[in-house]
Scaffold this active site. Structure first.
Site, PDB file in Angstrom:
ATOM      1  N   ASP A   1      -0.038  -0.650  -4.969  1.00 30.22           N
ATOM      2  CA  ASP A   1      -1.116  -0.109  -5.592  1.00 30.22           C
ATOM      3  C   ASP A   1      -1.238   1.092  -6.303  1.00 30.22           C
ATOM      4  O   ASP A   1      -2.390   1.392  -6.760  1.00 30.22           O
ATOM      5  CB  ASP A   1      -2.461  -0.360  -4.450  1.00 30.22           C
ATOM      6  CG  ASP A   1      -2.121   0.602  -3.055  1.00 30.22           C
ATOM      7  OD1 ASP A   1      -1.062   1.256  -3.113  1.00 30.22           O
ATOM      8  OD2 ASP A   1      -3.073   0.855  -2.451  1.00 30.22           O
ATOM      9  N   ASN A   2      -0.543   1.951  -5.945  1.00 30.93           N
ATOM     10  CA  ASN A   2      -0.236   3.229  -6.470  1.00 30.93           C
ATOM     11  C   ASN A   2       1.268   3.678  -6.334  1.00 30.93           C
ATOM     12  O   ASN A   2       2.186   2.925  -5.647  1.00 30.93           O
ATOM     13  CB  ASN A   2      -1.237   4.373  -6.343  1.00 30.93           C
ATOM     14  CG  ASN A   2      -1.495   4.240  -4.678  1.00 30.93           C
ATOM     15  OD1 ASN A   2      -2.417   3.941  -4.349  1.00 30.93           O
ATOM     16  ND2 ASN A   2      -0.488   4.685  -4.023  1.00 30.93           N
TER      17      ASN A   2
ATOM     18  N   LYS B   1      -5.941  -5.452   3.508  1.00 29.61           N
ATOM     19  CA  LYS B   1      -6.786  -4.298   3.021  1.00 29.61           C
ATOM     20  C   LYS B   1      -7.882  -4.573   1.982  1.00 29.61           C
ATOM     21  O   LYS B   1      -7.493  -4.969   0.979  1.00 29.61           O
ATOM     22  CB  LYS B   1      -5.816  -3.007   2.781  1.00 29.61           C
ATOM     23  CG  LYS B   1      -6.686  -1.912   2.428  1.00 29.61           C
ATOM     24  CD  LYS B   1      -5.735  -0.668   2.082  1.00 29.61           C
ATOM     25  CE  LYS B   1      -6.392   0.217   1.385  1.00 29.61           C
ATOM     26  NZ  LYS B   1      -5.481   1.616   1.260  1.00 29.61           N
TER      27      LYS B   1
ATOM     28  N   HIS C   1       1.505   2.561   4.053  1.00 28.31           N
ATOM     29  CA  HIS C   1       0.402   3.856   4.235  1.00 28.31           C
ATOM     30  C   HIS C   1       0.444   4.463   5.510  1.00 28.31           C
ATOM     31  O   HIS C   1       0.605   3.697   6.487  1.00 28.31           O
ATOM     32  CB  HIS C   1      -0.933   3.177   3.920  1.00 28.31           C
ATOM     33  CG  HIS C   1      -2.009   4.301   3.603  1.00 28.31           C
ATOM     34  ND1 HIS C   1      -2.374   5.224   4.436  1.00 28.31           N
ATOM     35  CD2 HIS C   1      -2.732   4.370   2.434  1.00 28.31           C
ATOM     36  CE1 HIS C   1      -3.229   5.764   4.086  1.00 28.31           C
ATOM     37  NE2 HIS C   1      -3.398   5.520   2.845  1.00 28.31           N
TER      38      HIS C   1
ATOM     39  N   ARG D   1      -7.590  -1.669  -6.788  1.00 35.65           N
ATOM     40  CA  ARG D   1      -7.727  -2.805  -6.200  1.00 35.65           C
ATOM     41  C   ARG D   1      -9.027  -3.402  -6.960  1.00 35.65           C
ATOM     42  O   ARG D   1      -9.209  -4.464  -7.248  1.00 35.65           O
ATOM     43  CB  ARG D   1      -8.049  -2.731  -4.699  1.00 35.65           C
ATOM     44  CG  ARG D   1      -6.745  -2.567  -4.089  1.00 35.65           C
ATOM     45  CD  ARG D   1      -6.922  -2.111  -2.501  1.00 35.65           C
ATOM     46  NE  ARG D   1      -5.722  -1.390  -2.112  1.00 35.65           N
ATOM     47  CZ  ARG D   1      -4.779  -2.267  -1.221  1.00 35.65           C
ATOM     48  NH1 ARG D   1      -4.834  -3.330  -1.064  1.00 35.65           N
ATOM     49  NH2 ARG D   1      -3.729  -1.504  -1.030  1.00 35.65           N
TER      50      ARG D   1
ATOM     51  N   HIS E   1     -11.112  -2.253   1.181  1.00 36.03           N
ATOM     52  CA  HIS E   1     -11.238  -0.670   0.805  1.00 36.03           C
ATOM     53  C   HIS E   1     -12.136  -1.077  -0.567  1.00 36.03           C
ATOM     54  O   HIS E   1     -12.262  -0.204  -1.348  1.00 36.03           O
ATOM     55  CB  HIS E   1      -9.936  -0.320   0.344  1.00 36.03           C
ATOM     56  CG  HIS E   1     -10.080   1.224   0.189  1.00 36.03           C
ATOM     57  ND1 HIS E   1      -9.143   1.975  -0.134  1.00 36.03           N
ATOM     58  CD2 HIS E   1     -10.981   1.942   0.789  1.00 36.03           C
ATOM     59  CE1 HIS E   1      -9.587   3.230  -0.055  1.00 36.03           C
ATOM     60  NE2 HIS E   1     -10.324   3.330   0.633  1.00 36.03           N
TER      61      HIS E   1
ATOM     62  N   LYS F   1       1.269   9.431  -5.650  1.00 36.12           N
ATOM     63  CA  LYS F   1       0.097   8.979  -5.562  1.00 36.12           C
ATOM     64  C   LYS F   1      -0.919  10.173  -5.949  1.00 36.12           C
ATOM     65  O   LYS F   1      -0.602  11.277  -5.501  1.00 36.12           O
ATOM     66  CB  LYS F   1      -0.036   8.552  -4.404  1.00 36.12           C
ATOM     67  CG  LYS F   1      -1.628   8.075  -4.000  1.00 36.12           C
ATOM     68  CD  LYS F   1      -1.558   7.437  -2.764  1.00 36.12           C
ATOM     69  CE  LYS F   1      -2.957   7.130  -2.146  1.00 36.12           C
ATOM     70  NZ  LYS F   1      -3.182   6.800  -0.881  1.00 36.12           N
TER      71      LYS F   1
ATOM     72  N   ASP G   1       0.921  -1.147  -0.049  1.00 36.34           N
ATOM     73  CA  ASP G   1      -0.006   0.043  -0.023  1.00 36.34           C
ATOM     74  C   ASP G   1       0.967   1.285   0.009  1.00 36.34           C
ATOM     75  O   ASP G   1       1.362   1.712   0.988  1.00 36.34           O
ATOM     76  CB  ASP G   1      -0.885  -0.195   1.158  1.00 36.34           C
ATOM     77  CG  ASP G   1      -2.175   0.951   1.254  1.00 36.34           C
ATOM     78  OD1 ASP G   1      -2.214   1.551   0.134  1.00 36.34           O
ATOM     79  OD2 ASP G   1      -2.849   0.668   2.098  1.00 36.34           O
ATOM     80  N   ASP G   2       1.023   1.833  -1.224  1.00 43.00           N
ATOM     81  CA  ASP G   2       1.754   3.330  -1.155  1.00 43.00           C
ATOM     82  C   ASP G   2       3.234   2.999  -1.321  1.00 43.00           C
ATOM     83  O   ASP G   2       3.945   3.837  -0.967  1.00 43.00           O
ATOM     84  CB  ASP G   2       1.432   4.393  -0.202  1.00 43.00           C
ATOM     85  CG  ASP G   2      -0.262   4.707  -0.084  1.00 43.00           C
ATOM     86  OD1 ASP G   2      -0.937   4.384  -0.932  1.00 43.00           O
ATOM     87  OD2 ASP G   2      -0.574   5.256   0.828  1.00 43.00           O
TER      88      ASP G   2
ATOM     89  N   CYS H   1      -5.617   3.872  -4.044  1.00 41.22           N
ATOM     90  CA  CYS H   1      -5.623   2.554  -3.793  1.00 41.22           C
ATOM     91  C   CYS H   1      -7.039   1.802  -4.039  1.00 41.22           C
ATOM     92  O   CYS H   1      -6.969   0.702  -4.864  1.00 41.22           O
ATOM     93  CB  CYS H   1      -5.533   2.332  -2.291  1.00 41.22           C
ATOM     94  SG  CYS H   1      -6.262   3.838  -1.312  1.00 41.22           S
TER      95      CYS H   1
END
Length: 537
Positions: free
Chosen positions: A319-320, A113, A213, A55, A115, A377, A13-14, A51
């Site tokens: 994810d980014n 996660k 994150h 996903r 989301h 991001k 994540d990130d 994010c």
């Protein structure tokens, strides 16, 4: 391959493009490095710029505007409310990868996660996962700590990131003692794998970390390794990583990096205390990445001990791009964010990284990780949508290969379906209409039957938060609204200029016009609701 492979898809994540060692980073990531160097590293792999849209694309194989996350649920605007594709959760217009694999005889497991929906009818258990442990919102305290803040004082940022978890089809009232997100998610996945050891079905395991994150938090023993490592500041780290990226052949030796864009002060303008806090925040970030890697190693060791690793296709991605927002400068996250954090958390230098601290690292450290790309991001420039990614499977990939070919997160679902010997249902699934795949299987490319995953005339679009981009082959048009960008379409040749430093809009209006015609088609096909966005409002 003699039998259907297992699948392990790991999402960070990130995570920044150059955060792990195999992609030029200095952070200790031996487990990820081993997997990446034994597989295929992608240098032109793309996601959405944030994010939950990514996903949604991963699990649907189509554009996030079709799959229900046209915008993040937390950021849907008035003009988007009620529009198809803006439901704020993975909608019924798509058949999820987990559903299709489960129907096709796979054991489907998820931990981490989600989301993609906060309510029981949108839990992973309702979208094909037979076992799931899910952080439902987009972020949460990694230690499960919740400050005792009166509701009327709680800033929006802390409201939308309050810890909310579910296991299978029910909410969880309490996390285990000693919980830390990366450890806890891995514990659960390993438990699910162990439960099924007598099950002869292949598995699809989705391990979706919420690290690194913000809030930046990590076990002290991981952070300690980096004490003093970042005292030279983000520009020094950026130059160091770019040098290693060039040596590794992940970027060209003559690449022109985009200049750093930030409204935060330069390193030399900070006081000694401000530099110490900033460096400590980066030390904690590094500790988070190291801990994530350690947990990946636990899963790899488990599979290896059971002779399953070489029968498992492992895909890893972020994810980014790296998170570079100055959260304190975004009024939408208020009110009084900084004051509430000062009142209810302990951000003293020696406490940063603990569960009762709350920090982020800002745009300059982020651009050390996204270089040579532009921004980070939430932007449709390459820094926001070009991410670290690799695929490992001895039956498909020669060890140590690097791909400079364009690919996207939408390609994962069709790739896994083809490897599993399954087909997407097309336009109908379980009696309801669904969208066809927009991604394309990587398998012909991986097997050497095609020179690239996508033909040169392939078109891909991006839109989020009013930022736009459209790409065909080597050319990409980008629209970044003011005040961050010029508020007009820009044009780049990514093959010659991956840093997006030379705007060709004035000199090649013919190419820009062609791309903008493709943009109009993309909007019509996906249902993008266009608007002008000012993040400082």
């Amino acid at each position: 391959m003699p039998q259907r492979p297992n699948f392990l898809v790991i999402v960070a994540d990130d995570l920044g493009f150059s955060d792990i060692g195999a992609f030029g980073g200095e952070i200790a990531t031996p487990n990820l490095d081993r997997l990446a160097r034994a597989g295929l590293r992608f240098t032109d792999f793309h996601t959405a710029s944030a994010c939950s849209p990514t996903r949604a694309m991963l699990l649907s194989g189509t554009d996030h505007h079709i799959a229900g996350l046209g915008s993040m649920a937390e950021a849907i605007r008035g003009e988007q409310v009620g529009k198809p594709g803006y439901e704020g959760h993975l909608n019924d217009r798509v058949a999820s990868l987990a559903e299709l694999l489960h129907d096709g005889g796979y054991r489907t497991l998820m931990s981490g996660k989600w989301h993609l929906g906060l309510t029981p009818e949108t839990f992973p258990a309702r979208r094909g996962f037979e076992r799931s442990f899910a952080l439902l919102p987009g972020a949460a305290n990694h230690y499960g700590f919740e400050a005792d803040i009166p509701a009327e004082e709680t800033p929006r940022l802390l409201k939308v990131t309050a810890g909310l978890y579910a296991e299978n089809d029910a909410f969880i009232d309490e996390l285990p003692a000693g919980f830390y997100s990366s450890d806890g998610f891995t514990d659960k996945l390993l438990g699910y794998l162990q439960e099924g050891e007598a099950d002869n079905r292949p598995f699809f395991a989705y391990l979706a970390f919420s690290a690194p994150h913000w809030p930046l938090q990590a076990p002290p023993e991981n952070v300690a390794r980096y004490r003093g490592r970042y005292d030279g500041g983000p520009e020094a780290l950026r130059a160091e990583r770019l040098g290693r990226l060039k040596k590794l052949g992940l970027v060209g030796s003559d690449v022109a990096p985009h200049p750093v864009e930030a409204r935060s002060p330069e390193w030399g303008a900070l006081s000694a205390h401000e530099r110490a806090v900033s460096a400590r925040s980066m030390e904690v970030y590094a500790g988070m990445v190291e801990r994530l890697d350690w947990n990946v190693g636990r899963v790899v060791d488990y599979l290896e001990a059971r002779g399953q690793l070489d029968d498992t296709v492992v895909i890893f991605l972020s994810d980014n791009g790296a998170e570079g927002a100055l959260l304190e400068a975004l009024p939408t996250f208020g009110p009084n964010l900084q004051q509430v954090i000062a009142d209810y958390y302990d951000n003293s230098l020696d406490n940063i990284g603990r569960g009762n601290s709350y920090v982020w690292y800002g745009p300059r450290w982020a651009q050390a990780a996204t270089a040579p790309a532009r921004l980070y991001k939430a932007h449709t420039t390459e820094g926001g949508i070009r991410t670290v990614a690799f695929l490992r499977h001895p039956g498909l990939i020669r060890q140590g290969e690097i791909s400079h070919e364009f690919a996207t997160v939408m390609d994962i679902a069709p790739t896994l379906l083809e490897l599993a010997g399954l087909s997407h249902p097309g336009t109908e699934y379980r009696g309801r209409p669904v969208a066809p795949l927009r991604g394309r299987s990587l398998l012909p490319y991986l097997k050497g039957h095609r020179d690239s995953p996508h033909p040169d005339d392939h078109v891909t679009g991006w839109e989020l938060f009013g930022q736009r981009a459209i790409r065909q082959g080597r050319h990409k048009a980008v629209f970044i609204p003011a005040p961050i960008g010029p508020d007009t379409w820009q044009l780049y040749d990514l093959k010659a200029d991956p840093g997006e430093t030379v705007d060709l809009a004035a000199t090649r209006p013919d190419i820009l016009a062609r791309l903008l015609r493709h943009w109009d088609s993309y909007v019509a096909e996906t249902g993008v609701v266009e608007f002008n966005f000012n993040p400082l409002r």
